[in-house]
Design a protein around this motif. Structure first.
Motif, PDB file in Angstrom:
ATOM      1  N   ALA A 295       0.838  -1.203   0.000  1.00  0.00           N
ATOM      2  CA  ALA A 295       0.000   0.000   0.000  1.00  0.00           C
ATOM      3  C   ALA A 295       0.867   1.244   0.000  1.00  0.00           C
ATOM      4  CB  ALA A 295      -0.923  -0.004   1.217  1.00  0.00           C
ATOM      5  N   GLY A 296       0.354   2.317  -0.603  1.00  0.00           N
ATOM      6  CA  GLY A 296       1.104   3.564  -0.631  1.00  0.00           C
ATOM      7  C   GLY A 296       0.199   4.769  -0.792  1.00  0.00           C
TER       8      GLY A 296
ATOM      9  N   ALA B 168       2.841  10.919  -0.925  1.00  0.00           N
ATOM     10  CA  ALA B 168       2.236   9.815  -1.678  1.00  0.00           C
ATOM     11  C   ALA B 168       3.244   9.188  -2.628  1.00  0.00           C
ATOM     12  CB  ALA B 168       1.019  10.312  -2.447  1.00  0.00           C
ATOM     13  N   ALA B 169       3.908  10.025  -3.424  1.00  0.00           N
ATOM     14  CA  ALA B 169       4.878   9.517  -4.403  1.00  0.00           C
ATOM     15  C   ALA B 169       6.022   8.778  -3.722  1.00  0.00           C
ATOM     16  CB  ALA B 169       5.410  10.673  -5.241  1.00  0.00           C
ATOM     17  N   ALA B 170       6.463   9.291  -2.571  1.00  0.00           N
ATOM     18  CA  ALA B 170       7.564   8.649  -1.840  1.00  0.00           C
ATOM     19  C   ALA B 170       7.183   7.241  -1.406  1.00  0.00           C
ATOM     20  CB  ALA B 170       7.954   9.497  -0.632  1.00  0.00           C
ATOM     21  N   GLN B 171       5.964   7.100  -0.877  1.00  0.00           N
ATOM     22  CA  GLN B 171       5.502   5.764  -0.498  1.00  0.00           C
ATOM     23  C   GLN B 171       5.276   4.893  -1.725  1.00  0.00           C
ATOM     24  OE1 GLN B 171       2.173   5.934   2.498  1.00  0.00           O
ATOM     25  NE2 GLN B 171       2.585   8.118   2.282  1.00  0.00           N
TER      26      GLN B 171
ATOM     27  N   TYR C 277      14.420  11.075   4.424  1.00  0.00           N
ATOM     28  CA  TYR C 277      13.107  11.544   4.858  1.00  0.00           C
ATOM     29  C   TYR C 277      12.051  10.484   4.544  1.00  0.00           C
ATOM     30  CZ  TYR C 277      14.050  16.339   6.317  1.00  0.00           C
ATOM     31  OH  TYR C 277      14.461  17.448   7.017  1.00  0.00           O
ATOM     32  N   ILE C 278      12.253   9.746   3.465  1.00  0.00           N
ATOM     33  CA  ILE C 278      11.320   8.661   3.151  1.00  0.00           C
ATOM     34  C   ILE C 278      11.298   7.648   4.296  1.00  0.00           C
ATOM     35  CG2 ILE C 278      10.856   6.724   1.591  1.00  0.00           C
ATOM     36  CD1 ILE C 278      11.970   8.381  -0.690  1.00  0.00           C
ATOM     37  N   GLY C 279      12.468   7.366   4.857  1.00  0.00           N
ATOM     38  CA  GLY C 279      12.547   6.450   5.989  1.00  0.00           C
ATOM     39  C   GLY C 279      11.806   6.978   7.195  1.00  0.00           C
ATOM     40  N   VAL C 280      11.917   8.288   7.452  1.00  0.00           N
ATOM     41  CA  VAL C 280      11.191   8.913   8.565  1.00  0.00           C
ATOM     42  C   VAL C 280       9.692   8.809   8.328  1.00  0.00           C
ATOM     43  CG1 VAL C 280      10.739  11.097   9.769  1.00  0.00           C
ATOM     44  CG2 VAL C 280      13.079  10.504   9.095  1.00  0.00           C
ATOM     45  N   LEU C 281       9.265   9.155   7.125  1.00  0.00           N
ATOM     46  CA  LEU C 281       7.849   9.119   6.766  1.00  0.00           C
ATOM     47  C   LEU C 281       7.242   7.739   6.992  1.00  0.00           C
ATOM     48  CD1 LEU C 281       5.253  10.013   5.140  1.00  0.00           C
ATOM     49  CD2 LEU C 281       6.544   9.522   3.062  1.00  0.00           C
ATOM     50  N   ILE C 282       7.870   6.718   6.435  1.00  0.00           N
ATOM     51  CA  ILE C 282       7.314   5.371   6.521  1.00  0.00           C
ATOM     52  C   ILE C 282       7.392   4.843   7.950  1.00  0.00           C
ATOM     53  CG2 ILE C 282       7.642   2.968   5.778  1.00  0.00           C
ATOM     54  CD1 ILE C 282       8.429   4.080   3.027  1.00  0.00           C
TER      55      ILE C 282
END
Length: 627
Positions: free
Chosen positions: A369-370, A382-385, A411-416
């Protein structure tokens, strides 16, 4: 038997910003991929703000590009104004933001999808997921067609049981009047997936001809445009830019809102979904910040070939007559004509704690899911996920280990990590303050941090990887050279220093020592650096930042070493937390629910104390010795 039955490696449901990145990643990794959308015209549509990037969000776009994604290239090709935000502050918070021509942005992304090998586009509503013994088997559409797949990525955005509302008007459609997806939610629930209701909103679009710009402050783009994509030639995107405009609400605006608050579905109870804390409607801002006598309103063009202007900062679900009344109190909007009403939109999404760090569902193998479906907000989030979900869906099909980025490298790692370990009660928004190691997670060095991962999974070419390797080599060599260059106290040196507000030298100093002075830089000191080589601008940028903040960067790197030790202490997926004596009951329940992949991730779960982590470490060590 269904009338149609097709087989693919990967199915992507939804063609917004998450779905596009997911489908492109899977297809570019060589897997037969099909992407479903309720409308082909809605591919990469921007239903709300007409821009990409912004504070912290610009970091995400750069990281997507470093991994081999498309968003950065797409905005570079379709922007109409570009600006580096927070340029007067330190480099950790510099963030690119670009106004897009919304039609061009969507059109170009659709063209990329249509011409990507292994990728197929299908306009149809997905109504069911096919699950066999806890494993994904594919999807079904409302027509009864079956699409068998080894992995499925859900990127449904705000379309699931979407309802648009303003005043007493309520209609069950997606954004911009597009068809909602009304059938899939029940299939998710039937398969044990927890669904929740969130809300977001958008302001009115108004006719440019009815706006008096003479009463507003003009907002210009940067004279020198910096590209989002590391592959875009900076010289190719220097062009004339359009202006945005700034005005403000006032006490009259706020009075109209307060006098009609009972007519707002947000306060009358007609809206049940939870809205975003960091992007509230104008009525919410007026109520929550009653001490403020004005709020910013940004007037932003939606494109080069339309007169529609976006009223940034005035999202609302007020009735139509109240919208007209409040907008017309704003300087420059006294005679404004609305093209599209503002509205709120409610939609179904999931609690992302049901996902692993790879964005795969814990209980359904091969289902990923993303995007806003995961309870986040924003195109960039959204795009990062989406790119991570697409990469990991492809790696799952290939029977390879997933790509998991941690908090210390992106930052993608922080987000997820935030999404899968914290039960966010509202749409999640990325901010620089969420990143503990933001001094080393700058938008300018995203390629140095992450390109290796894109290359490893096959989304980055060998040529691009070689260019990066050469860039890193040039940076390292120049930093060493600058540290060895001694600057004397001659008149030319003193003049450069005094001209830039810096203290004169009484004894010699190295060039590196002078660069570290706040008022000086690598470029400012070029006139007294007699042997400075000709280097690309991005190499010069890295040399300056790394020298100027060397002490702080070194300190943060030491912090990362400690962080990595806990992240590398992995926890078996099958661990029985309920059987570990010494853990508090709340910690047992939380750990059993979240099932963290590492001790580090376990330590970030609300309700798990340092004492619980100590108990867990002792237990894991006893298991290691036992086996």
């Amino acid at each position: 038997m269904p009338n149609i039955r097709e087989e693919y490696d990967v199915v992507v449901v939804g063609a917004g910003h998450a779905g596009c990145e997911a489908a492109l990643a899977a297809a570019r990794m060589g897997l037969e991929t099909i992407i479903f959308t309720v409308s082909v015209e809605s591919i990469a549509m921007m239903p709300c703000n007409p821009n990409i990037g912004g504070s912290s969000k610009g970091h995400l776009v750069r990281e997507i590009d470093a991994l081999g994604g498309e968003m950065g290239k797409n905005i570079d090709a379709t922007f109409i104004q570009s600006k580096m935000l927070n340029a007067s502050k330190g480099p950790a918070v510099h963030s690119l933001r670009a106004q897009a021509d919304k039609s061009d942005y969507s059109r170009r992304m659709r063209n990329v999808l249509e011409n990507t090998e292994h990728l197929h586009i299908r306009q149809a509503e997905v109504s069911e997921i096919i699950v066999n013994d806890g494993k994904i088997g594919g999807v079904k559409t409302v027509s009864g067609a079956e699409y068998i797949a080894k992995a499925v990525v859900l990127c449904t955005g705000v379309y699931l049981k979407a309802r648009c509302i303003y005043g007493d008007v309520s209609y069950h459609t997606g954004p911009n009047g597009l068809q909602a997806a009304n059938h899939l939610t029940q299939s998710l629930i039937d398969n044990g997936i927890e669904v929740r209701r969130f809300k977001t909103g958008t302001p009115a679009r108004v006719d440019k001809r009815s706006v008096d710009f003479s009463k507003m402050t003009e907002q210009f783009g940067d004279k020198r445009v910096v590209p989002f994509s590391f592959e875009t030639d900076p010289e190719s995107i220097q062009k004339d830019q359009v202006s945005c405009w700034l005005t403000y609400t006032n006490e009259e605006t706020h009075k109209i809102i307060m006098d009609n608050l009972d007519r707002s579905p947000l306060y009358s109870g007609d809206i049940h979904g939870t809205g975003p804390r960091y992007c509230p409607s104008i009525e919410d801002k007026v109520v929550r910040f009653a001490d403020k006598d004005r709020h910013q309103v940004f007037i932003e063009p939606e494109g080069l070939y339309t007169n529609e202007m976006y009223l940034g900062g005035m999202s609302s679900s007020m009735p139509e007559d109240v919208q007209y009344a409040m907008y017309r109190t704003v300087p420059g909007l006294e005679n404004v004509r609305i093209v599209r009403n503002a509205y709120a939109i409610e939609y179904d999404c999931i609690n992302a704690v049901q996902l692993k760090s790879s964005l795969e569902f814990k209980k359904i193998e091969g289902l990923f899911a993303g995007g806003q479906f995961n309870g986040s907000s924003g195109y960039e989030e959204a795009a990062a996920q989406g790119i991570i979900a697409g990469i990991n869906a492809a790696l799952f099909v290939k029977k390879e280990e997933p790509l998991i980025l941690d908090r210390s490298e992106s930052y993608i790692g922080v987000l997820i990590d935030d999404l899968v370990t914290k039960e966010t009660a509202e749409p999640y928004r990325m901010m620089t303050s969420r990143a503990e190691y933001r001094l080393i997670l700058r938008q300018d060095n995203a390629d140095i941090r992450l390109t290796k991962y894109g290359y490893r999974v096959g989304l980055i070419s060998e040529e691009r990887m070689n260019r990066l390797t050469r860039k890193i080599q040039l940076i390292d060599e120049e930093i060493e050279r600058v540290k060895s260059v001694n600057i004397g106290t001659g008149s030319e040196v003193q003049k450069v220093l005094t001209d830039n507000g810096s203290t004169e030298l009484t004894t010699g100093a190295t060039l590196a020592e002078l660069i570290r002075r706040p008022e000086l830089s690598y470029d400012v000191l070029a006139p007294i650096d007699k042997h400075r080589p000709e280097l690309p601008w991005d190499v010069c940028e890295q040399v300056n930042i790394n020298l100027k903040y060397e002490g702080y960067i070194d300190r943060q790197l030491r912090q990362v070493e400690h962080f990595k030790k806990l992240e590398n202490k992995l926890i078996p997926d099958s661990l029985d937390y309920l059987g570990i004596s010494g853990l508090r009951k709340e910690a047992m329940q939380k750990l059993d629910k979240f099932r963290p992949r590492s001790i580090g991730q376990a330590s970030r779960i609300s309700g798990v104390s340092p004492a619980d982590i100590s108990v867990l470490l002792v237990y894991l060590e006893s298991l290691r010795r036992k086996y």
